[in-house]
Design a protein around this motif. Structure first.
Motif, PDB file in Angstrom:
ATOM      1  N   PHE A   9     -79.140 -15.795  -6.372  1.00  0.00           N
ATOM      2  CA  PHE A   9     -78.909 -16.405  -7.689  1.00  0.00           C
ATOM      3  C   PHE A   9     -77.439 -16.762  -7.789  1.00  0.00           C
ATOM      4  N   VAL A  10     -77.183 -18.040  -8.037  1.00  0.00           N
ATOM      5  CA  VAL A  10     -75.813 -18.528  -8.166  1.00  0.00           C
ATOM      6  C   VAL A  10     -75.576 -18.899  -9.621  1.00  0.00           C
ATOM      7  N   GLN A  66     -71.197 -15.925  -8.089  1.00  0.00           N
ATOM      8  CA  GLN A  66     -70.720 -17.024  -8.925  1.00  0.00           C
ATOM      9  C   GLN A  66     -70.622 -18.305  -8.102  1.00  0.00           C
ATOM     10  N   ALA A  67     -70.724 -19.420  -8.772  1.00  0.00           N
ATOM     11  CA  ALA A  67     -70.570 -20.709  -8.105  1.00  0.00           C
ATOM     12  C   ALA A  67     -69.235 -20.748  -7.368  1.00  0.00           C
ATOM     13  N   GLY A  68     -69.271 -21.261  -6.146  1.00  0.00           N
ATOM     14  CA  GLY A  68     -68.084 -21.290  -5.316  1.00  0.00           C
ATOM     15  C   GLY A  68     -67.962 -20.103  -4.389  1.00  0.00           C
ATOM     16  N   LYS A  81     -73.613 -23.259  -4.920  1.00  0.00           N
ATOM     17  CA  LYS A  81     -73.806 -24.013  -6.157  1.00  0.00           C
ATOM     18  C   LYS A  81     -75.021 -23.427  -6.899  1.00  0.00           C
ATOM     19  N   PRO A  82     -75.083 -23.623  -8.204  1.00  0.00           N
ATOM     20  CA  PRO A  82     -76.261 -23.139  -8.943  1.00  0.00           C
ATOM     21  C   PRO A  82     -77.572 -23.667  -8.367  1.00  0.00           C
TER      22      PRO A  82
END
Length: 119
Positions: free
Chosen positions: A116-117, A13-15, A87-88
């Motif tokens: 993959f974010v 996940q982002a972050g 980040k994505p």
């Protein structure tokens, strides 16, 4: 012949954080430098980070400065990329590479590991 093999990619996940590893095998060698590039779908491969094997200097793309850290193991057989605050836009296939002689091109490449974010 030297083989480079990446591992550690995945979905985050982002972050979040991920640590990529690159193991070198084959004939024993000490490259001048090793590094990481990445390529997102539909884009050109871009530089991420690199470090000179005989020294402590490292270079980073502006887009990852302060978030990614490149390092190596003491034996010189592996290089790592610690990625934090992902980040994505960090989503890409990440490639390990080696430059055998100073002043030449990045000549050795791994097969890549996907990151993959999600947002």
């Amino acid at each position: 012949q030297v083989q480079l093999r990446e591992s550690g990619g995945g979905v985050v996940q982002a972050g979040g954080s991920l640590r990529l590893s690159c193991a070198a095998s084959g004939r024993k060698y000490s490259p001048y430098a090793m590094g990481w590039f990445r390529q997102a779908p539909g884009t050109e491969r871009e530089f991420v980070a690199s470090m000179v094997w005989g020294g402590a200097s490292a270079r980073y793309a502006d887009s990852v400065k302060g978030r990614f850290t490149i390092s190596r193991d003491k034996a010189g057989d592996a290089v790592f990329l610690q990625m934090s605050s992902l980040k994505p836009e960090d989503t890409a296939t990440y490639y390990c590479t080696a430059k055998i002689i100073k002043g030449t091109t990045w000549s050795e490449w791994g097969q890549g590991t996907q990151v993959f974010v999600s947002s």
